[in-house]
Write an enzyme that holds these catalytic residues in place. Structure first.
Site, PDB file in Angstrom:
ATOM      1  N   LYS A 115      73.386  41.863  17.301  1.00 39.77           N
ATOM      2  CA  LYS A 115      73.261  41.187  18.607  1.00 39.77           C
ATOM      3  C   LYS A 115      74.447  40.262  18.876  1.00 39.77           C
ATOM      4  O   LYS A 115      74.801  40.027  20.036  1.00 39.77           O
ATOM      5  CB  LYS A 115      71.923  40.454  18.721  1.00 39.77           C
ATOM      6  CG  LYS A 115      71.723  39.238  17.808  1.00 39.77           C
ATOM      7  CD  LYS A 115      72.214  37.927  18.366  1.00 39.77           C
ATOM      8  CE  LYS A 115      72.148  36.818  17.326  1.00 39.77           C
ATOM      9  NZ  LYS A 115      72.772  35.557  17.758  1.00 39.77           N
TER      10      LYS A 115
ATOM     11  N   THR B   6      70.641  35.842  23.197  1.00 37.47           N
ATOM     12  CA  THR B   6      72.067  35.590  22.978  1.00 37.47           C
ATOM     13  C   THR B   6      72.910  36.189  24.094  1.00 37.47           C
ATOM     14  O   THR B   6      74.029  35.729  24.350  1.00 37.47           O
ATOM     15  CB  THR B   6      72.485  36.128  21.592  1.00 37.47           C
ATOM     16  OG1 THR B   6      71.477  35.794  20.652  1.00 37.47           O
ATOM     17  CG2 THR B   6      73.790  35.525  21.134  1.00 37.47           C
TER      18      THR B   6
HETATM   19  O1  LIG Z   1      75.417  30.718  19.369  1.00 39.57           O
HETATM   20  P1  LIG Z   1      75.261  32.087  18.770  1.00 39.57           P
HETATM   21  O2  LIG Z   1      75.826  33.165  19.605  1.00 39.57           O
HETATM   22  O3  LIG Z   1      75.737  32.086  17.341  1.00 39.57           O
HETATM   23  O4  LIG Z   1      73.683  32.377  18.692  1.00 39.57           O
HETATM   24  C1  LIG Z   1      72.843  31.478  18.032  1.00 39.57           C
HETATM   25  C2  LIG Z   1      71.591  32.177  17.528  1.00 39.57           C
HETATM   26  O5  LIG Z   1      71.917  33.227  16.644  1.00 39.57           O
HETATM   27  C3  LIG Z   1      70.695  32.656  18.630  1.00 39.57           C
HETATM   28  O6  LIG Z   1      69.523  33.199  18.077  1.00 39.57           O
END
Ligand SMILES: O=P(O)(O)OC[C@H](O)CO
Ligand SMILES: NC(=O)c1ccc[n+]([C@@H]2O[C@H](COP(=O)([O-])OP(=O)(O)OC[C@H]3O[C@@H](n4cnc5c(N)ncnc54)[C@H](O)[C@@H]3O)[C@@H](O)[C@H]2O)c1
Length: 324
Positions: free
Chosen positions: A184, A241
């Site tokens: 993701k 995300t």
């Molecule tokens: O800020 P990111 O893109 O690393 O996302 C944070 C978390 O993984 C969201 O679940």
């Protein structure tokens, strides 16, 4: 169950707050001396989670040896640093609850596979799901996946970290939970690109949906179960995300979509955008497994600077028409 947390970035700090919420002492290892001082002196992680008052039962340490008497360690260092930190952890019986989302460059291994190599005797579990750290630290309602092959250990961990507003769902599909979190992040970069380039919300929804198809193909090739991929740690985290500039990965993509170079966006940043490191190794593993991941391929090419946003978009739209 005495809990230690390894890594005091935003997520490690928020999880320490979760673990301390029932009044138990929590030991939190931080890499940076200023983070140790900030937490112990002011009950705040002013570097990575500013503005959140931390429980006074959280004690920050700069020495991994201080974690030796813990029953369980929440390991929250970025995926590319995990192996080195695991090698320095004190030997012991502690269960490892792995909380990073990524694939290790070079080895192509998921976080649990790295941990199994480095700590073959340690019981292992994975925590993943849609979790912006600042929301969890603020006590906002959150649900996560806790995956563990050992159902009894998994249940004990679930009961230890559950709070009224922090709800873990138990799974035995460790690989499935990890694939969602790793993939993701790369897809969030693609959605950020669409946002930055002004492609509209139809494009974003298509990237989420077709990205989920890529995640599912990849996960199935690694033995993940379909229901895990469509659960909190897969589709749930993908939707979160890919929807907000609160995501570091989405923000990175947005910058790319606005025309900035990846090297400039990544230079000197303190916080981690895991997708930038996972993307090339994910592409390599997918090619080896003969899993088609065109969005991931496009993100890699953009990060590497071999295409621009218009090329990437054109390549995705010009693929042969096919059934869904
Ligand atoms: O800020 P990111 O893109 O690393 O996302 C944070 C978390 O993984 C969201 O679940
Ligand atoms: N922030 C979130 O909302 C969130 C939520 C869920 C999962 N995660 C995952 O948790 C992991 C940690 O992310 P974060 O947001 O807490 O980090 P962060 O971006 O807030 O901070 C960076 C972290 O990397 C550490 N670090 C830097 N160089 C290091 C080195 N050489 N060795 C060991 N550690 C080093 C820093 O000490 C710091 O803890 C990532 O895999 C991320 O995907 C983050």
């Amino acid at each position: 169950m005495k809990i230690g947390v390894v890594g005091a970035g935003a997520w490690g700090t928020a999880l320490a707050q979760v673990a301390a919420a029932k009044g138990d002492a929590v030991t939190l290892w931080a890499l940076e001396p200023e983070v140790v001082a900030s937490i112990n002196d002011a009950h705040e992680n002013s570097l990575y989670l500013p503005g959140v008052t931390l429980s006074p039962t959280i004690r920050a340490v700069d020495d991994l040896a201080a974690l030796a008497d813990c029953d369980a360690l929440l390991v929250v260092v970025p995926a590319q640093h995990l192996r080195a930190v695991l090698r320095r952890l004190p030997r012991g019986e502690a269960a490892l609850l792995l909380c990073a989302k990524g694939i290790e460059a070079g080895s192509g291994l998921l976080v649990s596979q790295v941990a199994q190599q480095e700590r073959p005797d340690a019981p292992i579990a994975v925590l993943s799901g849609p979790t912006f750290a600042h929301e969890v630290a603020a006590g906002l309602p959150t649900a996560v996946t806790l995956a563990c092959a050992d159902a009894e250990l998994g249940q004990r961990l679930v009961e230890r970290i559950a709070l009224p507003a922090f709800r873990p769902y138990l799974s035995d599909d460790v690989i499935g939970a990890e694939v969602g979190g790793a993939v993701k992040n790369v897809l969030a970069i693609a959605c950020g690109v669409a946002e930055g380039a002004g492609m509209g919300l139809n494009a974003r929804a298509s990237l989420i949906s077709r990205g989920f198809a890529e995640m599912t193909r990849f996960g199935r090739a690694l033995g993940a179960r379909a229901e895990t991929l469509s659960g909190l740690s897969g589709l749930g985290d993908l939707v979160l995300t890919c929807s907000s500039t609160n995501s570091r990965n989405f923000s990175l993509g947005k910058g790319l979509g606005e025309g900035a170079r990846a090297a400039d966006l990544l230079a000197n940043r303190r916080t981690v955008a895991e997708g930038a490191f996972t993307a090339p190794v994910l592409r390599d593993v997918a090619r080896r497994l003969e899993v088609e991941m065109p969005i991931v391929e496009g993100v890699c090419a953009l990060l590497e600077g071999t295409v621009d946003v218009a090329d990437m978009t054109g390549m995705l739209l010009a693929r042969p028409l096919r059934s869904e």
